[in-house]
Design a protein around this motif. Sequence first.
Motif, short mmCIF file in Angstrom:
data_model
loop_
_atom_site.label_atom_id
_atom_site.label_comp_id
_atom_site.label_asym_id
_atom_site.label_seq_id
_atom_site.Cartn_x
_atom_site.Cartn_y
_atom_site.Cartn_z
N ALA A 130 0.94 -1.20 0.05
CA ALA A 130 0.06 0.13 0.02
C ALA A 130 0.84 1.11 0.18
O ALA A 130 0.56 2.26 -0.65
N VAL A 131 1.97 1.17 0.53
CA VAL A 131 2.89 2.37 0.89
C VAL A 131 3.45 2.60 -0.57
O VAL A 131 3.47 3.92 -1.11
N ILE A 132 4.04 1.62 -1.12
CA ILE A 132 4.56 1.58 -2.41
C ILE A 132 3.59 2.19 -3.42
O ILE A 132 4.14 3.05 -4.35
N PHE A 133 2.33 1.77 -3.42
CA PHE A 133 1.42 2.19 -4.61
C PHE A 133 1.08 3.58 -4.21
O PHE A 133 0.61 4.22 -5.14
N SER A 134 1.10 3.97 -3.06
CA SER A 134 0.68 5.43 -2.66
C SER A 134 1.64 6.18 -3.11
O SER A 134 1.16 7.42 -3.49
N ILE A 135 3.01 5.84 -3.14
CA ILE A 135 3.93 6.70 -3.46
C ILE A 135 3.88 6.89 -4.97
O ILE A 135 4.21 8.03 -5.78
N ILE A 136 3.66 5.88 -5.72
CA ILE A 136 3.37 5.82 -7.02
C ILE A 136 2.49 6.75 -7.60
O ILE A 136 2.43 7.47 -8.67
N ALA A 137 1.25 6.72 -6.94
CA ALA A 137 -0.21 7.52 -7.09
C ALA A 137 0.24 8.94 -7.03
O ALA A 137 0.11 9.53 -7.79
N LEU A 145 3.32 10.45 -7.01
CA LEU A 145 3.93 10.95 -8.04
C LEU A 145 3.34 11.17 -9.39
O LEU A 145 3.55 11.92 -10.20
N HIS A 146 2.73 10.26 -9.94
CA HIS A 146 1.78 10.42 -11.18
C HIS A 146 0.63 11.52 -11.01
O HIS A 146 0.57 12.35 -11.94
N PHE A 147 0.16 11.81 -9.80
CA PHE A 147 -0.60 12.81 -9.66
C PHE A 147 0.05 14.06 -9.74
O PHE A 147 -0.41 15.08 -10.64
N LEU A 148 1.22 14.10 -9.13
CA LEU A 148 2.00 15.41 -9.45
C LEU A 148 2.47 15.72 -10.68
O LEU A 148 2.31 16.80 -11.10
N ALA A 190 0.77 14.72 -13.52
CA ALA A 190 -0.47 15.08 -14.28
C ALA A 190 -0.61 16.74 -13.56
O ALA A 190 -1.13 17.80 -14.67
N LEU A 191 -0.39 16.95 -12.54
CA LEU A 191 -0.93 18.59 -11.95
C LEU A 191 0.12 19.40 -12.49
O LEU A 191 -0.21 20.44 -12.92
N PHE A 192 1.40 19.03 -12.32
CA PHE A 192 2.57 20.14 -13.18
C PHE A 192 2.77 19.80 -14.36
O PHE A 192 3.77 20.64 -14.73
N TYR A 193 2.11 18.88 -15.04
CA TYR A 193 2.38 18.82 -16.48
C TYR A 193 3.84 18.56 -16.80
O TYR A 193 4.76 18.92 -17.59
N TRP A 194 4.53 17.62 -15.80
CA TRP A 194 5.89 17.51 -16.08
C TRP A 194 6.04 16.34 -17.41
O TRP A 194 5.50 15.46 -17.46
N PRO A 195 6.84 16.70 -18.13
CA PRO A 195 7.33 15.86 -19.20
C PRO A 195 7.83 14.41 -19.05
O PRO A 195 8.53 14.44 -18.04
N LEU A 244 -4.51 8.02 -15.40
CA LEU A 244 -4.81 6.32 -15.48
C LEU A 244 -4.32 5.45 -14.41
O LEU A 244 -4.74 4.67 -13.67
N THR A 245 -2.81 5.81 -14.33
CA THR A 245 -2.03 5.04 -13.24
C THR A 245 -2.40 5.70 -11.82
O THR A 245 -2.36 4.76 -11.09
N VAL A 246 -2.77 6.75 -11.76
CA VAL A 246 -3.39 7.36 -10.35
C VAL A 246 -4.57 6.58 -9.92
O VAL A 246 -4.46 5.88 -8.98
N ILE A 247 -5.56 6.39 -10.89
CA ILE A 247 -6.78 5.66 -10.66
C ILE A 247 -6.53 4.11 -10.37
O ILE A 247 -7.02 3.62 -9.23
N ILE A 248 -5.29 3.37 -11.00
CA ILE A 248 -5.06 2.00 -10.79
C ILE A 248 -4.43 1.82 -9.44
O ILE A 248 -4.81 0.99 -8.53
N ALA A 249 -3.33 3.10 -9.32
CA ALA A 249 -2.76 2.51 -8.10
C ALA A 249 -3.61 3.09 -6.65
O ALA A 249 -3.43 2.22 -5.72
N VAL A 250 -4.41 3.93 -6.89
CA VAL A 250 -5.34 4.02 -5.71
C VAL A 250 -6.19 2.98 -5.50
O VAL A 250 -6.41 2.68 -4.34
#
Length: 64
Positions: free
Chosen positions: A11-18, A20-23, A25-30, A45-51
């Motif tokens: 759960a902790v690992i997937f939380s970190i993944i979620a 980072l992917h949310f950030l 998407a939020l900041f439009y990092w390439p 999509l990765t955020v949804i799956i990870a959550v």
Amino acid sequence: MQRKIYLLVTAVIFSIIAILHFLRALFYWPSEIGTLVIPIWVSLLTVIIAVYLVVVALSLSKKK
């Protein structure tokens, strides 16, 4: 007890993944792999799956 620890670590690992992917998407990092540009919707999509995986891992860790 080991199953519970495994699920909590998962759960902790997937939380970190979620997060980072949310950030991303939020900041439009390439994001690129070689010459392939990864679109922002892939991160969303990765955020949804990870959550979802975090919720499942936490719910399974509370079962006996």
